[in-house]
Design an enzyme around this catalytic site. Structure first.
Site, PDB file in Angstrom:
ATOM      1  CG  ASP A 160     -15.043   6.175   9.738  1.00  0.00           C
ATOM      2  OD1 ASP A 160     -15.897   6.459   8.879  1.00  0.00           O
ATOM      3  OD2 ASP A 160     -14.256   7.012  10.217  1.00  0.00           O
ATOM      4  CE1 TYR A 180      -8.966  -5.935  -0.781  1.00  0.00           C
ATOM      5  CE2 TYR A 180     -10.662  -7.450  -1.478  1.00  0.00           C
ATOM      6  CZ  TYR A 180     -10.025  -6.746  -0.481  1.00  0.00           C
ATOM      7  OH  TYR A 180     -10.459  -6.862   0.817  1.00  0.00           O
ATOM      8  CG  ASP A 223     -13.158  -8.879   1.734  1.00  0.00           C
ATOM      9  OD1 ASP A 223     -13.836  -9.777   2.251  1.00  0.00           O
ATOM     10  OD2 ASP A 223     -11.951  -9.022   1.423  1.00  0.00           O
ATOM     11  CG  ASP A 243     -15.784 -11.685   6.719  1.00  0.00           C
ATOM     12  OD1 ASP A 243     -16.272 -12.037   5.626  1.00  0.00           O
ATOM     13  OD2 ASP A 243     -14.814 -12.264   7.255  1.00  0.00           O
ATOM     14  CE  LYS A 288     -12.078   7.441   6.392  1.00  0.00           C
ATOM     15  NZ  LYS A 288     -12.694   7.538   7.727  1.00  0.00           N
TER      16      LYS A 288
HETATM   17  C1  LIG Z   1      -9.694 -14.120  -0.370  1.00  0.00           C
HETATM   18  C2  LIG Z   1     -10.137 -12.814  -0.947  1.00  0.00           C
HETATM   19  C3  LIG Z   1      -9.590 -12.722  -2.329  1.00  0.00           C
HETATM   20  C4  LIG Z   1     -11.608 -12.617  -1.045  1.00  0.00           C
HETATM   21  C5  LIG Z   1     -12.443 -12.421   0.159  1.00  0.00           C
HETATM   22  O1  LIG Z   1     -12.080 -12.308   1.312  1.00  0.00           O
HETATM   23  C6  LIG Z   1     -13.864 -12.356  -0.126  1.00  0.00           C
HETATM   24  O2  LIG Z   1     -14.257 -12.343  -1.284  1.00  0.00           O
HETATM   25  O3  LIG Z   1     -14.673 -12.272   0.826  1.00  0.00           O
HETATM   26 MG   LIG Z   2     -13.794 -11.777   2.630  1.00  0.00          MG
END
Ligand SMILES: CC(C)CC(=O)C(=O)O
Ligand SMILES: [Mg+2]
Ligand SMILES: NC(=O)C1=CN([C@@H]2O[C@H](COP(=O)(O)OP(=O)(O)OC[C@H]3O[C@@H](n4cnc5c(N)ncnc54)[C@H](O)[C@@H]3O)[C@@H](O)[C@H]2O)C=CC1
Length: 363
Positions: free
Chosen positions: A222, A135, A246, A250, A190
């Site tokens: 993975d 990033y 990240d 999620d 990885k």
């Molecule tokens: C929008 C991104 C910079 C960040 C992201 O998806 C996160 O921090 O969960």
């Molecule tokens: Mg995110």
């Protein structure tokens, strides 16, 4: 004590308003100051992270952040896109350690897409390195491909990088967090393919030798993605890089019932922190008053505990959230048969009411 309040875009403004209401009812001695960030700041000041907003965030004891982004800004040059605001805050404040606790509240076991027995009692902690990796890595850009399968074709490239000290410091954070929990760390990498993550694995292993009481495992990302939905309770502390963290966080959000339930704390070396839900600005539901504010309210609780030295106030928020869920109130994302569907504001009001009731009962 000063809290910088940065609501941002989309549902950011709606959910932060509820968290602010909750903080206000606690009647603690701190000041809150709001500033524009993201697309809202671009509209008002021509930049997603104006100098004044950054200054406020730097000077504050903690930052309460909503979310940034909207599809309508996707064609802007990258430096002006709303997402650069949160990346810029993380970088400028040195917020390298991101804590994303995935806790499945008893009342929400049925809200997850996973079988109840897989997630009942789930309490895992994802620790994501937040200021390095692909990033932030340079160089990046677009050019004419110098070689490869299609020389001369339009090409885009990013760079995945980690230095030894960056991995060392996040590894220490993970091992220290594990010492306060069940003394297990899974480092996700990885290393079978990427040099960056071979260094990651080597350094985490070395740092782990300073924590002989903590059991360290390594897992490829993975496989980790698969194990997280196969047997999530097998994990305790998961430490990983910026991009894998990240994505995996999620995924872990769904173990809690909804991404609207996953708070986060992003800390720097001085324990100054930025607190935000793990989700984004959800343009698909923005302005409808249906977003779940609990991830943001729980992030405010983390702020009280980690940056503002108010652990009891944090407990009161968390206990109020449990009370509200026990009373059957649910926003649309966690709603199921037999529960009462409420909007963003009603959910915030209910948390406030639960806190107030507790205060009255106590005194
Ligand atoms: C929008 C991104 C910079 C960040 C992201 O998806 C996160 O921090 O969960
Ligand atoms: Mg995110
Ligand atoms: N830290 C930040 O500010 C972040 C910003 N973003 C930005 O947000 C925008 C939207 O990104 P998406 O990929 O759609 O991710 P998102 O997290 O905003 O939304 C994904 C899905 O989850 C739902 N959702 C998210 N939060 C919710 C909540 N509190 N209550 C109920 N449902 C909720 C949304 O409605 C959507 O269906 C983009 O511009 C993205 O760059 C994304 C992630 C983090």
């Amino acid at each position: 004590m000063k809290i910088a309040v940065l609501p941002g875009d989309g549902i950011g403004t709606e959910i932060v308003a509820e968290a602010v209401k909750v903080l206000q009812v606690l009647d603690l001695k701190f000041e809150m100051e709001t500033a524009a960030v993201g697309g809202a700041a671009y509209e008002a000041h021509g930049h997603p992270l104006p100098e004044a907003t950054l200054k406020l965030a730097k000077e504050a004891d903690a930052v309460l952040f909503g979310a940034v982004g909207d599809w309508k800004y996707d064609k802007l040059e990258r430096a002006l896109r709303p997402e650069q605001a949160i990346l810029g805050l993380r970088k400028n404040l040195g917020l390298f350690a991101n804590f994303r606790p995935a806790i499945c509240y008893e009342q929400l076991v049925g809200a997850s897409s996973l079988k109840p027995e897989l997630i009942a009692g789930l309490d895992i902690l994802i620790i994501r390195e937040l200021t390095g990796d692909i990033y932030f890595g340079q160089p990046r850009g677009r050019r004419s491909a110098p070689d490869g399968h299609f020389p001369g074709a339009e090409e885009a490239f990013d760079t995945m990088r980690y230095t030894r000290p960056e991995v060392e410091r996040i590894a220490h954070v993970a091992f220290q967090a594990a010492r306060k929990r069940s003394k297990r760390v899974t480092s996700v990498d990885k290393a079978n393919v990427l040099e960056t993550f071979q260094l990651w694995k080597d350094v985490v292993t070395e740092v782990g030798q300073q924590y002989p009481d903590v059991k360290l495992d390594h897992m490829y990302v993975d496989n980790a993605a698969m194990q997280l939905v196969k047997a999530p309770k097998a994990f305790d502390v998961v430490v990983t890089g910026n991009m894998f963290g990240d994505i995996l966080s999620d995924e872990a959000a769904m173990l809690t019932g909804s991404i609207g339930m996953l708070p986060s704390a992003s800390l720097n070396a001085s324990n100054q922190g930025l607190y935000e839900p793990s989700h984004g600005s959800a343009p698909d539901i923005a302005g409808k008053g249906v977003a779940n504010p609990l991830a943001t309210i729980l992030s405010a609780a983390m702020m009280l505990r980690f940056s503002l030295n108010q652990p009891q106030a944090a407990d009161r928020i968390e206990s109020a959230v449990k009370d509200v869920l026990a009373a059957g109130l649910r926003t649309a994302d966690i709603h199921s048969e037999g529960t009462t569907k409420v909007g963003t504001r009603q959910m915030g009001d209910a948390v406030v009411a639960a806190i107030t009731k507790k205060t009255i009962t106590k005194s």
